[in-house]
Design a protein around this motif. Structure first.
Motif, short mmCIF file in Angstrom:
data_model
loop_
_atom_site.label_atom_id
_atom_site.label_comp_id
_atom_site.label_asym_id
_atom_site.label_seq_id
_atom_site.Cartn_x
_atom_site.Cartn_y
_atom_site.Cartn_z
N ARG A 7 0.86 -1.18 0.00
CA ARG A 7 0.00 0.00 0.00
C ARG A 7 0.89 1.23 0.00
O ARG A 7 1.74 1.39 0.87
CB ARG A 7 -0.90 0.00 1.23
CG ARG A 7 -1.85 -1.18 1.29
CD ARG A 7 -2.60 -1.19 2.60
NE ARG A 7 -1.66 -1.28 3.72
CZ ARG A 7 -2.02 -1.15 4.98
NH1 ARG A 7 -3.27 -0.90 5.29
NH2 ARG A 7 -1.12 -1.27 5.95
N GLY A 9 1.31 5.17 0.47
CA GLY A 9 0.64 6.26 1.15
C GLY A 9 1.41 7.53 0.99
O GLY A 9 2.27 7.67 0.15
N PRO A 82 4.72 4.46 2.67
CA PRO A 82 3.85 4.78 3.80
C PRO A 82 4.18 6.10 4.46
O PRO A 82 5.23 6.66 4.24
CB PRO A 82 4.10 3.61 4.75
CG PRO A 82 4.49 2.49 3.87
CD PRO A 82 5.26 3.13 2.76
N ARG A 100 -3.55 6.83 4.86
CA ARG A 100 -3.59 6.02 3.64
C ARG A 100 -4.72 6.47 2.72
O ARG A 100 -5.76 6.95 3.17
CB ARG A 100 -3.83 4.56 4.00
CG ARG A 100 -2.86 3.98 5.00
CD ARG A 100 -1.70 3.34 4.31
NE ARG A 100 -0.81 2.67 5.25
CZ ARG A 100 0.36 2.16 4.93
NH1 ARG A 100 0.77 2.25 3.68
NH2 ARG A 100 1.12 1.58 5.82
N SER A 127 -7.28 7.97 8.43
CA SER A 127 -7.92 7.93 7.11
C SER A 127 -9.43 8.07 7.22
O SER A 127 -10.07 8.75 6.42
CB SER A 127 -7.55 6.63 6.40
OG SER A 127 -6.15 6.54 6.19
#
Length: 340
Positions: A7, A9, A82, A100, A127
């Motif tokens: 992921r 971010g 991240p 995120r 988030s």
């Protein structure tokens, strides 16, 4: 370890002090916008905000936000690693870390100030807060970020930020764990950051009445360990501002620099009457005493509109470039200082 963190971010910080200045400011040199690196569009955006009557806080938010949109230099904004984030007004402080799926991180930090009594929101809850404040979830992945990630995996996850673990983190992707018998090895190594991997825009804005705002926006360190928070959301580390003295913003190896609160220290030097350039140099020299190979730089500006910058001289960083906007310049101008 490596394969579960795909992921992407972003991290951002804005720190603001809005106080009544202790004395009259020098109108001849105000307002001033100064930002790290050669991010001209960020400076132009912030300057337009001031010209149109926007506040210093508006200018910082929009200026840093421009880099989040443009991915300034490819190292700021979405498509990174991240993240983290921060903001402050009237010596109140607000920050988010681990945000995120939200592009406008600098905007979320401002909402922490405006709509909560808290200082720091983190992770998935940060988030969710952003969504409640009207920010949409978005896919922050880009082809470039995916390519960088794949290339890193193919290079046995090198470089990374693990140490004293098994298997050997210098040769393997893990997953890592603590060894049965721990032999800690502390060694001074060169920073993994570089001029092309600094991840941060820092900005200081001083209005015509001497009001000071400062902020940063960043992806955070590339290939960081999930959960890592750097200097950006820490008050006095990534950024600091006080309208009785001035503002400062730092960029570089946050894991080293945050231990010294460089932005706070620079503002305190200026409060004592130190010239902004000298204040920046003193801060860099202070960190260098303990971490001579750290990658980092800082910008400083006081309430009269004087400004300066300094950086630590290491291979790959011998000069530090920054952008300045003021009535004394016809347009946002790139300037540079030799590192010390």
């Amino acid at each position: 370890m490596a394969r579960r963190d795909r992921r992407w971010g972003m991290v951002a910080l804005v720190f603001v002090a809005v106080l009544t200045p202790g004395g009259a400011a020098s109108a001849a040199a105000l307002p001033v916008v100064i930002n790290t690196w050669a991010f001209r569009t960020a400076a132009e955006t912030a300057w337009r905000v001031l010209e149109s009557g926007g506040s210093e806080l508006d200018a910082v938010e929009r200026g840093c936000g421009q880099c989040e949109i443009d991915q300034c230099d490819g190292s700021v904004g979405y498509g990174g690693s991240p993240d983290e984030r921060n903001c402050m007004e009237k010596i109140f402080f607000g920050a988010v870390a681990g945000l995120r799926r939200v592009k406008n991180a600098i905007g979320v930090a401002r909402k922490v100030i405006e709509y909560t009594k808290h200082t720091l929101l983190v992770g998935e809850s940060a988030s969710l807060f952003a969504v409640r404040m009207g920010f949409p979830y978005e896919d922050l992945t880009t082809q470039k970020s995916l390519s960088l990630y794949s290339e890193w995996l193919n290079q046995s996850c090198q470089p990374n930020y693990w140490k004293n673990v098994v298997p050997d983190s210098s040769k393997s992707c893990g997953p890592y764990k603590r060894p049965e018998k721990v032999t800690y090895k502390e060694e001074q190594t060169s920073s993994q950051r570089s001029v092309h991997n600094h991840d941060t825009i820092g900005m200081v804005v001083i209005g015509v009445n001497g009001t000071v705002a400062s902020g940063t926006s960043t992806n955070g360190a590339v290939h960081k360990i999930p959960g890592r928070v750097g200097d950006s959301p820490i008050a006095g580390a990534g950024s600091y501002a006080d309208s009785t003295a001035g503002g400062a913003a730092a960029t570089g190896d946050g894991d080293v620099m945050m231990r010294f609160l460089p932005s706070y220290q620079a503002v305190e030097y200026m409060r004592m009457g130190t010239d902004p350039t000298v204040a920046c140099q003193k801060v860099i020299s202070r960190i260098k005493k303990y971490a001579p190979k750290f990658f980092g730089a800082i910008i400083c500006a006081n309430t009269t509109g004087s400004y300066g910058a300094a950086c630590n001289k290491i291979p790959g960083l011998t000069q530090f470039h920054f952008i300045v906007s003021s009535p004394l310049l016809s347009r946002p101008t790139e300037q540079a200082v030799d590192c010390i």
